[in-house]
Design a protein around this motif. Sequence first.
Motif, short mmCIF file in Angstrom:
data_model
loop_
_atom_site.label_atom_id
_atom_site.label_comp_id
_atom_site.label_asym_id
_atom_site.label_seq_id
_atom_site.Cartn_x
_atom_site.Cartn_y
_atom_site.Cartn_z
N ARG A 1 0.83 -1.22 0.00
CA ARG A 1 0.00 0.00 0.00
C ARG A 1 0.85 1.25 0.00
NH1 ARG A 1 -2.90 3.42 -1.06
NH2 ARG A 1 -4.95 3.95 -0.27
N PHE A 2 1.98 1.24 0.74
CA PHE A 2 2.80 2.44 0.89
C PHE A 2 4.18 2.29 0.28
CE2 PHE A 2 -0.24 2.38 4.45
CZ PHE A 2 -0.91 3.55 4.17
N ASP A 3 4.38 1.23 -0.51
CA ASP A 3 5.64 1.06 -1.23
C ASP A 3 6.83 1.20 -0.28
OD1 ASP A 3 7.18 0.54 -3.38
OD2 ASP A 3 7.14 2.57 -4.19
N SER A 4 6.78 0.51 0.84
CA SER A 4 7.77 0.69 1.90
C SER A 4 8.21 -0.65 2.48
CB SER A 4 7.19 1.56 3.02
OG SER A 4 6.82 2.83 2.56
N ASP A 5 9.42 -0.63 3.06
CA ASP A 5 9.86 -1.75 3.88
C ASP A 5 9.21 -1.59 5.25
OD1 ASP A 5 11.33 -2.58 1.79
OD2 ASP A 5 13.29 -2.13 2.65
N TRP B 1 -3.63 7.71 -2.09
CA TRP B 1 -2.25 7.86 -1.63
C TRP B 1 -1.30 7.67 -2.79
CZ3 TRP B 1 0.31 9.51 2.48
CH2 TRP B 1 1.66 9.16 2.62
N ALA B 2 -0.39 8.65 -2.96
CA ALA B 2 0.61 8.58 -4.03
C ALA B 2 1.85 7.89 -3.47
CB ALA B 2 0.94 9.98 -4.54
N ALA B 3 1.93 6.58 -3.65
CA ALA B 3 3.03 5.82 -3.06
C ALA B 3 4.38 6.28 -3.60
CB ALA B 3 2.84 4.33 -3.33
N GLY B 4 4.44 6.62 -4.88
CA GLY B 4 5.70 7.05 -5.46
C GLY B 4 6.15 8.41 -4.99
N GLU B 5 5.22 9.33 -4.69
CA GLU B 5 5.52 10.70 -4.29
C GLU B 5 4.49 11.13 -3.25
OE1 GLU B 5 8.05 12.93 -4.01
OE2 GLU B 5 8.31 12.81 -6.16
N PRO B 6 4.70 10.80 -1.96
CA PRO B 6 3.66 11.03 -0.94
C PRO B 6 3.14 12.45 -0.90
CG PRO B 6 5.45 9.70 -0.05
CD PRO B 6 5.90 10.16 -1.41
N ARG C 1 9.61 2.43 6.09
CA ARG C 1 10.66 3.21 5.42
C ARG C 1 10.42 3.14 3.92
NH1 ARG C 1 14.50 4.85 8.87
NH2 ARG C 1 14.62 3.77 10.88
N HIS C 2 10.17 4.30 3.36
CA HIS C 2 9.84 4.38 1.93
C HIS C 2 11.01 3.85 1.09
CE1 HIS C 2 7.18 6.95 -0.92
NE2 HIS C 2 7.29 5.70 -1.30
#
Length: 533
Positions: free
Chosen positions: A49-53, A224-229, A91-92
């Motif tokens: 969802r948030f493109d994060s670790d 939500w813009a996962a690539g550019e919050p 962490r993005h």
Amino acid sequence: MSAKKKKWLIGIGVAVGLGVAVLFVAGHRLARQIDPYIREQAKQYLEKRFDSDVQITGLKVSVRRMSPFSMIFRRWHGARARVEGSGIILRHKGRRDIPPLFVIRRFSFEIDLGTIFDSPKRVQLVTIDGMEINIPPKGERPEFGDEDTQDDDAMKTDVILDEVVINDSMLTILPRNGKKPLEFLLHYIRLESAVKNVPMKYNASLTNARPPGEILSKGTFGPWAAGEPGDSPLTGDYIFDKADLGVFTGISGILHSTGQFEGSLDTITAKGEASVPDFRLKRAGNAVPLKTKFEVLVDGTNGNTVLKPVVGVLGKTVFTTSGAVIKQDGDAHRTISLDVDMPKGDIRDLLTLAMKGETFMEGQIALKTKIDIPPLSGKVKDKLMLDGQFDITKGKFLRSTIQDQIDTLSRRGQGQPKNMEIDEVVLAMAGRFKMNDEKITFDSLSFAVPGSGIDLKGNYDLDSDNLDFHGTLKLDAKVSQTMVGWKRWLLKPVDPFFSKGGAGTLLHIQVVGSSKAPKFGRDKGPNDDKKDK
């Protein structure tokens, strides 16, 4: 009962017993498997969802008591699992050179076990307590690539959240070059239908950073813009109440504002109305009501604000303002640059705001000026710079000592020094001015009353209340006509010496002293000394 029947009954009983035992064993085993499955699903949801670790310190899954037999035959429907997590860090893209995108103290939700294998899965309510959101500035954000080019399956979360409630969170817009971040304390946020690619409805209450005050807002957020919050869309209506302007240098008052906004976490365009019933300059201390209708563009990454013409009312005076409040790279504070246009103002409103005590003049004023305040490392009055022009009509002094001198000037200018019916005359005034270091310099300053006109140049020191103006006085009447009795006849021979430029009398004059007690007199330069002799 025959032996054969007994064997059948015993066989059936054993089979049923074994079946029940198998069901209990299967039920308990499946219940134990639910725990790691939900753990993995929760982690995958956050990652995708948030493109994060994702780092989860603790995750606990508890299933409400229900007989395994019932769970098996009802296919787990009605059996609810409660999930509680703590110490969650996102962490993005796994980056550790910037603050985590999200830090969550704890969260919890419940899910019907009969739906966990559905697609999509549905969670009715998620509660989050204590969350930090860190949005880095655009210029320093990682390169995330184009979301449209990413694999659809990798981005698919396969989870629908009907409602999310967030208590006590902090939104931080990180500035460039390690400067002080812009922080917003969010007391309460309620989100509905948090589905990917669909805006979420929200209700929120928060404390604004500067000026401090309470904001109630509702609208939509996302997707939500996962690539550019920072590009995540944000719209809504707001009520901003009890904002204390006293945190700013030079001004004070309590602000109330309502309006609408749209944009993203990075950049917001806001439209609305604001009022400050007790607006005042700290130096003067006089309160004047201020109301505005505005449209502003706010850069959330640095707090820079661009004003699209703002219509304001100060007391009874209407004016428009445009310009910007900007912090340049390398500056510790903001630079204010505004253009003010006041076509028909009440001078009493301006003087009440600007001066201590009661106003000394009334009238209408047309004003155009540019206001510049360099980065505020000191006091506003030391930094304020003005460059403009004004035109006052229907002016009259409210202090009798000044107005009496103006009336006397008009009588003499009209050649009727004893005519007391010439009283309470109105004044016209115009000028071009610049202000710097608490000193106003007038390149031109003109006064006009019936029968006379004054053209001056000079300056007024606001700090010491000191006047220093020099120029000319032109009268319609000749010198002798400004006098009475024998002086009138005595001065007739010198009338030609003072009649110049089409005026009956032209004199070089000065205005010195203070605004409370100005002194008008002859400016005896070298030429005047020769004439006197």
